[in-house]
Design a protein around this motif. Structure first.
Motif: not given
Lengths: 303, 274
Positions: A259-260, A282-286, B115-117
């Motif tokens: 994802p990043g 989505a990544l933050v929530l994950l 996360p920084f992303e």
């Protein structure tokens, strides 16, 4: 008659000042945090509902970006890759760390243990980018990994580990494991040093072997430290960027796209700012969905 | 007792093996860096004619002097400000405990796992609109903000454990809150502050994502960001790339070896608190 009034007045005069002062002390931190973290975070959420190329006008698309995230197999695969990396970034370092820390606890006073403390920490100190460069070379077709395999007669399985569809993602995982194993070992070792040695003596007298000892004493005492290790390493896996960017750029094909890295490509190469933002949300929530339960499970009830 | 000796032996073997796996990549990097430029040397072979000149070439090709200066400037921009702001807020939330401090602190804690992303895309446009793209401020300012959750949490943990009697004594002597902070509490916070400084230095120096997104010119990036560009440029010349990577490792490794004990302690504490 007048005394209580002055008392109340004094209190009334002091409290607003204390409030005002407290928030004044916190103000610089709040301003920086709000400007460079909270505001962008809210904007990420906002962008995620739009179709925008970063230059022209944006179009409201509602939840379309999120819909694509689930239906587009390539995008969804990035999330699956991140979860596969957890096995390597988190599973290996924690298990190996437990094993190594438990076995070296007995020789903690020796010179070897002291040297190990320094050496095992080296990967934590260098940039992940450097780790990526080192390992790209080690795992390349002419690198050390293949040389060692040839030396023991395993020529048949040698390959460019990071360039092979089947092995690229595990190879990236190995790099992450290398970086994180020392941190976990030392964290767990620090936790073990707090365990009362009398417990071990008692267990020995009762005839417990090393395995039993480990399961009945060491493991339960390390709940919190294990929780920390898992939390830190899981975040490292889900939010991985540096190592993948340097060692594979997401390839071959999309076999190591995480994802990043996908957010980076979508936002800055393909100019799909909305889609990048939806993936970012989505990544933050994950991360929260994975990390919060771990925190809850491993914290003692007392805290 | 035989069991114990065997356990100890297995322990030692395991430890040595793990140490070898940790160190071999560094050794391989070093040995490879000594091979003639442009070759594909094999694994761990010592070259017939060690090319020490590769380090000089890499130093010049990577413009190491400029990179060192740039990283140092960025660290000087980020670390003192983060320490100051983090300490002020930590003091407020941990010691002054003004009404509403719980909510304020909670909002900071929420940022810990971010996360920084998650924010890099809007951050790019924000920095562009501020006219700061491709300057060191583009790395410095966001990093201060991004480090705030950790710095505030870290310093609050310190101030929460400070006895209230201490402040009351100072107040009776007529100290204002500001004097109380500078004269009494900051000197006592030095151990916590120095550990935090080490962590922030390391995280700034090694910051990659912000550097490659917000700054195009490698000479204005952090070391890690510049290394990324160096790889793009010299990625095919393995010995030179290895020499460059090693050079870039030298500053952090040196700092690490000098402050080794503090480093390990800080990183361990850091991960427990984080």
């Amino acid at each position: 008659m007048s005394a209580p009034i002055t008392g109340r007045r004094a209190r009334r005069a002091r409290r607003p000042r204390a409030v005002w002062l407290g928030w004044l002390f916190a103000a610089p931190a709040i301003v920086m945090y709000a400007t460079f973290v909270l505001r962008p975070l809210l904007l990420t959420v906002q962008y995620s509902f739009y179709d925008w190329n970063g230059i022209g006008a944006s179009t409201w698309v509602g939840l379309d970006n999120y819909g694509r995230l689930i239906t587009d197999s390539e995008l969804f695969a990035t999330i699956l890759h991140a979860f596969e990396l957890i096995v390597f970034f988190s599973g290996i370092p924690v298990l190996l760390g437990l094993f190594v820390a438990a076995t070296i606890r007995s020789i903690a006073a020796s010179r070897l243990a002291t040297v190990a403390r320094t050496l095992l920490f080296l990967p934590q100190v260098i940039p992940l980018v450097a780790a990526g460069i080192m390992w790209s070379w080690l795992l390349s077709s002419t690198g050390l990994a293949n040389e060692l395999l040839s030396a023991v007669g395993l020529d048949s399985i040698t390959r460019a580990w990071l360039g092979d569809f089947d092995t690229a993602l595990p190879a990236v995982g190995v790099i992450g494991a290398w970086v994180l194993v020392g941190l976990c070992t030392l964290l767990l070792l620090a936790g073990m040093s707090k365990i009362d040695p009398a417990l071990y003596e008692a267990a020995r007298l009762d005839g417990a072997g090393p395995v039993r000892e480990f399961r009945s004493i060491t493991l339960p005492s390390l709940r919190q430290e294990i929780g920390v290790c898992v939390t830190v390493t899981v975040i490292a896996a889900l939010a991985s960027f540096d190592i993948v960017y340097i060692s594979t750029q997401g390839g071959p094909g999309n076999s190591t796209m995480v994802p990043g890295l996908e957010i980076y490509y979508l936002a800055f190469s393909e100019r799909e700012v909305g889609m990048a933002s939806a993936l970012a949300v989505a990544l933050v929530l994950l991360v929260l969905a994975v990390v919060l339960p771990i925190q809850r499970l491993t914290r003692d009830g007392s805290r | 007792m035989i069991v114990k000796r065997r356990e100890a032996l297995i322990g030692r073997l395991l430890l040595v093996l793990l140490m070898a796996i940790t160190v071999v990549p560094f050794i391989s990097l070093f040995v490879t860096a000594l091979h003639p430029s442009g070759t594909y040397p094999s694994g761990l072979s010592w070259p017939e004619h060690p090319q020490w000149g590769n380090f000089v070439d890499a130093f010049q090709a990577a413009k190491m002097g400029k990179l060192l200066l740039s990283s140092t400037l960025i660290v000087l921009g980020v670390v003192p400000a983060s320490l100051l702001f983090g300490t002020l807020a930590g003091f407020a939330f941990g010691h002054l405990r003004m009404p509403g401090h719980r909510i304020g602190f909670l909002i900071f804690v929420l940022g810990l796992t971010l996360p920084f992303e998650g924010i890099i895309t809007p951050l790019y446009y924000q920095i562009r609109d501020m006219g700061l793209l491709n300057t060191r401020w583009a790395i410095i300012l966001p990093l201060i903000g991004l480090f705030m959750p950790f710095a505030v949490l870290w310093m609050r943990a310190h101030f929460v454990n400070m006895p209230d009697d201490l402040s009351e004594a100072a107040r009776i002597d007529g100290a204002s809150t500001w004097q109380l902070f500078w004269r009494v509490h900051v000197p006592l916070a030095m151990p916590a502050l120095s550990s935090l400084a080490i962590l922030l230095f390391l995280w700034t120096w090694n910051q990659f994502l912000l550097a490659i997104v917000l700054v195009d010119d490698p000479a204005k990036r952090t070391m890690a960001g510049a290394l990324g560009a160096f790889q793009g440029q010299w990625g095919t010349d393995i010995p030179l790339l290895c020499a460059g990577a090693l050079l870039i490792l030298v500053p952090t490794l040196t700092v690490f070896l000098i402050f080794q004990r503090r480093f390990v302690a800080a990183l361990l504490q850091g991960s427990i608190k984080g």
